[in-house]
Design an enzyme around this catalytic site. Sequence first.
Site, PDB file in Angstrom:
ATOM      1  N   PRO A 261       0.813  -1.209   0.000  1.00  0.00           N
ATOM      2  CA  PRO A 261       0.000   0.000   0.000  1.00  0.00           C
ATOM      3  C   PRO A 261       0.848   1.261   0.000  1.00  0.00           C
ATOM      4  CG  PRO A 261       0.116  -0.915   2.202  1.00  0.00           C
ATOM      5  CD  PRO A 261       0.896  -1.837   1.318  1.00  0.00           C
ATOM      6  N   GLY A 262       0.400   2.246  -0.740  1.00  0.00           N
ATOM      7  CA  GLY A 262       1.059   3.552  -0.711  1.00  0.00           C
ATOM      8  C   GLY A 262       0.035   4.567  -0.239  1.00  0.00           C
ATOM      9  N   ARG A 263      -0.874   4.909  -1.163  1.00  0.00           N
ATOM     10  CA  ARG A 263      -1.883   5.925  -0.905  1.00  0.00           C
ATOM     11  C   ARG A 263      -2.693   5.633   0.370  1.00  0.00           C
ATOM     12  NH1 ARG A 263      -4.124   8.597  -5.449  1.00  0.00           N
ATOM     13  NH2 ARG A 263      -3.499   6.781  -6.645  1.00  0.00           N
ATOM     14  N   ARG A 299      -1.648  16.759  -9.203  1.00  0.00           N
ATOM     15  CA  ARG A 299      -2.711  15.791  -9.496  1.00  0.00           C
ATOM     16  C   ARG A 299      -3.933  16.414 -10.204  1.00  0.00           C
ATOM     17  NH1 ARG A 299      -5.163  12.793  -6.535  1.00  0.00           N
ATOM     18  NH2 ARG A 299      -4.872  10.828  -7.621  1.00  0.00           N
ATOM     19  N   TYR A 303      -4.346  14.588 -13.707  1.00  0.00           N
ATOM     20  CA  TYR A 303      -5.413  13.570 -13.785  1.00  0.00           C
ATOM     21  C   TYR A 303      -6.800  14.178 -13.677  1.00  0.00           C
ATOM     22  CZ  TYR A 303      -1.463  10.845 -11.876  1.00  0.00           C
ATOM     23  OH  TYR A 303      -0.249  10.292 -11.617  1.00  0.00           O
ATOM     24  N   CYS A 328       3.141  29.658 -14.967  1.00  0.00           N
ATOM     25  CA  CYS A 328       2.709  30.147 -16.281  1.00  0.00           C
ATOM     26  C   CYS A 328       2.143  29.031 -17.145  1.00  0.00           C
ATOM     27  CB  CYS A 328       3.890  30.796 -16.987  1.00  0.00           C
ATOM     28  SG  CYS A 328       4.535  32.119 -15.997  1.00  0.00           S
ATOM     29  N   TYR A 357       1.509  10.931  -3.512  1.00  0.00           N
ATOM     30  CA  TYR A 357       1.695  11.363  -4.900  1.00  0.00           C
ATOM     31  C   TYR A 357       1.515  12.866  -5.064  1.00  0.00           C
ATOM     32  CZ  TYR A 357       1.152   6.348  -5.347  1.00  0.00           C
ATOM     33  OH  TYR A 357       1.287   5.003  -5.167  1.00  0.00           O
TER      34      TYR A 357
HETATM   35  N1  LLP Z   1       2.811  -1.480  -6.124  1.00  0.00           N
HETATM   36  C1  LLP Z   1       3.056  -1.167  -7.413  1.00  0.00           C
HETATM   37  C2  LLP Z   1       3.720  -2.135  -8.257  1.00  0.00           C
HETATM   38  C3  LLP Z   1       2.665   0.079  -7.924  1.00  0.00           C
HETATM   39  O1  LLP Z   1       2.892   0.374  -9.190  1.00  0.00           O
HETATM   40  C4  LLP Z   1       2.028   1.021  -7.074  1.00  0.00           C
HETATM   41  C5  LLP Z   1       1.633   2.337  -7.563  1.00  0.00           C
HETATM   42  C6  LLP Z   1       1.810   0.645  -5.733  1.00  0.00           C
HETATM   43  C7  LLP Z   1       2.197  -0.606  -5.305  1.00  0.00           C
HETATM   44  C8  LLP Z   1       1.131   1.567  -4.760  1.00  0.00           C
HETATM   45  O2  LLP Z   1      -0.150   1.852  -5.152  1.00  0.00           O
HETATM   46  P1  LLP Z   1      -1.136   2.598  -4.155  1.00  0.00           P
HETATM   47  O3  LLP Z   1      -1.370   1.685  -2.966  1.00  0.00           O
HETATM   48  O4  LLP Z   1      -0.511   3.852  -3.744  1.00  0.00           O
HETATM   49  O5  LLP Z   1      -2.369   2.790  -4.938  1.00  0.00           O
HETATM   50  N2  LLP Z   1       0.596   9.120  -9.295  1.00  0.00           N
HETATM   51  C9  LLP Z   1      -0.667   8.443  -9.273  1.00  0.00           C
HETATM   52  C10 LLP Z   1      -0.560   7.059  -8.678  1.00  0.00           C
HETATM   53  C11 LLP Z   1       0.439   6.170  -9.364  1.00  0.00           C
HETATM   54  C12 LLP Z   1       0.527   4.809  -8.753  1.00  0.00           C
HETATM   55  C13 LLP Z   1       1.681   4.057  -9.301  1.00  0.00           C
HETATM   56  N3  LLP Z   1       1.854   2.741  -8.751  1.00  0.00           N
HETATM   57  C14 LLP Z   1      -1.677   9.320  -8.538  1.00  0.00           C
HETATM   58  O6  LLP Z   1      -1.329  10.415  -8.137  1.00  0.00           O
HETATM   59  O7  LLP Z   1      -2.819   8.930  -8.389  1.00  0.00           O
END
Ligand code: LLP
Length: 402
Positions: A261-263, A299, A303, A328, A357
């Site tokens: 998990p990231g987000r 973002r 997006y 700008c 992000y």
């Molecule tokens: N594992 C892999 C292989 C990934 O590619 C990613 C995210 C994660 C884990 C973590 O995903 P999460 O749990 O955070 O959803 N910049 C974009 C999001 C790009 C995500 C890229 N990969 C945004 O601002 O929404």
Amino acid sequence: MNIDFKELANKYQTPYYVYDFDHITSQYEELKGAFKARKSILAYAVKANSNLSVIKHLVELGAGADCVSIGEVKRALKVGVAPYKIIFSGVGKIDSEIKEALGLGILMINVESAAELDRVENIAKELEVIARISIRVNPNIDPQTHPYISTGLHENKFGVDIDTAKRMYIQCKNSKNLEPTGIHCHIGSQLTQLEPIRESVKIVSDLVRNLAAIKIDLSFFDVGGGLGIVYNDEKLIDTNEYAQAILECLFGLDITIVCEPGRFLVGNSGVFVSKVLYEKVNGNKRFVIVDGAMNDLIRPALYDAYHKVEVLNDNKELSDCNLVGPVCESGDFFAKNINLPQTQHNDLVAIYSAGAYCFTMASNYNTRNKVAEIAVENGQDRLIRRRETFEDLIAHEEEFLK
Ligand code: LLP
């Protein structure tokens, strides 16, 4: 979240990011708890927010790290992530990164193509080491998220199809320098539907069983990241149902679950705070111009993402406007056609759900300094990245001036 944005603005100036570390703790514990029936590693996706103090906070809770560059691997190691909890992923790893990763004893390299597996094998042979391999499977499942953050369809560049994965595992088994260790899939980010996750884990777990039948036993099943958060009014996947769905697919397999998990861990811990510079009206369009900009938080521009916005003043009368920054570009906006109160110079504006992000995607466009990052934990604030200076920005060029 009980943070005094004004006090922080007085102390650290604006714009700034502030992260509620207690929120990160409770998110970590909720997800870890959901998997309590099995051995699991929560490998934090460092790309979401790679501030060293954020990673360190998660390490102290027991997290591993999911990294997509050797730089991220080094950040994780620097703050004490155990090498055996680090995964190195990415569709385009450079030879030097593979070499370095193999020397660091990390848990596994997550390989995303047959050609990359050959590279890893050759490099491991040269170094006379055994590379622990995980293969990223692309299950061809539509995750029902924004197309830019969808990764689990064959039309996306990520991973390999099932048949290729199987051939690659056989190559690992037959190689002296490769050890088939794990399997991985990640179908996208900001996921709010459980079914596509269940389906892809099912597809990949069938492959794990097929491999076991030919004596390829994997130790780690990496379900990727992707759990969504609330930006607006999203209905989220329940973490217990998420874990349950995964555990059901893996029933009978003796395998450790890895989740990346990231987000989910950091997204709603963060707020981006700027101050109002000016208001103006062009024709009949009102603009509120703040000191933060798209280079700080891209973002919405990239997006068309929604981030909740709040003006911190007492005016109750709202009217339509665009909330924009000083860069700008017409794409430099945080919100368009939004009702906000009349503002005064120096009023603060909070932009929520800015922990993931946001800072990591910031740039120095328009020669703007990256902003300060602040942590709040147990009611105490502290700086975790100082605001950049002009000197920081020119440091890599100055010496080459003729
Ligand atoms: N594992 C892999 C292989 C990934 O590619 C990613 C995210 C994660 C884990 C973590 O995903 P999460 O749990 O955070 O959803 N910049 C974009 C999001 C790009 C995500 C890229 N990969 C945004 O601002 O929404």
